[in-house]
Design an enzyme around this catalytic site. Structure first.
Site: not given
Ligand SMILES: Nc1ncnc2c1ncn2[C@@H]1O[C@H](COP(=O)(O)OP(=O)(O)O)[C@@H](O)[C@H]1O
Ligand SMILES: CC(C)(COP(=O)(O)O)[C@@H](O)C(=O)NCCC(=O)O
Ligand SMILES: [K+]
Length: 231
Positions: A86-89, A109, A164, A7, A11-12
């Site tokens: 961030g856990i995703d990192r 990422d 622009t 999550v 997006a999820l």
């Molecule tokens: N297929 C795609 N092509 C271009 N931009 C995308 C695509 N999928 C997601 N994005 C962009 O990347 C971001 C969401 O990607 P995602 O990795 O799912 O984000 P998060 O992990 O933050 O939920 C948004 O800024 C979206 O506009």
């Molecule tokens: C920087 C992030 C928001 C990225 O998350 P995402 O763009 O995938 O939604 C996430 O890694 C986060 O919440 N980090 C916490 C702060 C840190 O990593 O220092």
């Molecule tokens: K992410």
């Protein structure tokens, strides 16, 4: 089968993992009878996640939430307050360290935010940066200025902007490329392995020769986190 849920703030994402094979799946049609565990990571708020967790509960599927730790195997987190990373990192770092051992890596990422993390060949997370994602950069300018406007059909490129929307989009791209170039100065290796994941990963990867695009990097890290943590 293992259900993996990531999550983010936009997006999820969901995937099913069987014998190490990760396949994205649609959460509206989950094969609950074949799912024997749910592993998830959450950096954003998500009503959808709560719904999925309650479905898991009704099917008696055990759920495990991935958390950052100071160490995981030979991987070490750069943050003193590791719980703030961030856990995703952390998951992307786990995947990079597992897939490219003995190599300095730079993990990018590109999601709502663009995160850049530097990892040494020995598994030491050296730290990184958090930038606004490309869309966040362009939206913040169009929404906070009178005369800067976007064009959905304009491509992101590293060319000089001659109108622009070009100036706006190309500015966001070159700022992100510049930050990644800066990250290279923090690795001792001549050729660190660059690994891209997330929404704009494919676009960014094209600007770095030898870079890898792995759309499943975070999911692979989530799966590896579970494998390493369950023992
Ligand atoms: N297929 C795609 N092509 C271009 N931009 C995308 C695509 N999928 C997601 N994005 C962009 O990347 C971001 C969401 O990607 P995602 O990795 O799912 O984000 P998060 O992990 O933050 O939920 C948004 O800024 C979206 O506009
Ligand atoms: C920087 C992030 C928001 C990225 O998350 P995402 O763009 O995938 O939604 C996430 O890694 C986060 O919440 N980090 C916490 C702060 C840190 O990593 O220092
Ligand atoms: K992410």
């Amino acid at each position: 089968m293992r259900l993996l849920i990531d999550v983010g703030n936009t997006a999820l994402k969901a995937a099913l993992c069987q014998q190490g094979e990760i396949k994205p799946c649609d959460v509206s049609a989950l094969p609950w009878r074949q799912i024997n565990e749910l592993v998830y990571a959450c950096v954003g708020k998500s009503e959808q996640l709560h719904h999925i967790l309650s479905q898991a509960d009704s099917y008696c599927v055990p759920c495990f939430e991935a958390k950052v730790s100071k160490e995981l195997g030979r991987l070490t987190c750069a943050y003193q307050q590791f719980e703030n990373l961030g856990i995703d990192r952390w998951l992307a770092l786990i995947a990079a360290f597992t897939l490219w051992p003995q190599q300095d890596c730079i993990v990018i990422d590109t999601g709502t935010a663009t995160t850049i993390d530097v990892l040494s060949a020995q598994g030491q997370h050296l730290g990184g940066w958090i930038l606004p994602g490309l869309d966040l950069m362009t939206h913040s300018l169009t929404q906070n200025t009178q005369r800067v406007f976007d064009d959905v059909n304009a491509e992101f490129s590293n060319q000089l902007g001659v109108n622009t929307p070009n100036g706006l989009k190309n500015g966001a791209l070159v700022a992100t490329i510049g930050a990644i170039e800066q990250a290279k100065l923090h690795t001792t290796a001549k050729k660190p392995q660059l690994i891209f994941a997330g929404g704009y990963a494919k676009l960014l990867q094209r600007h770095f020769c030898g870079a890898i695009y792995d759309p499943h990097l975070v999911m692979k890290g989530l799966n590896q986190w579970y494998e390493l943590s369950k023992n």
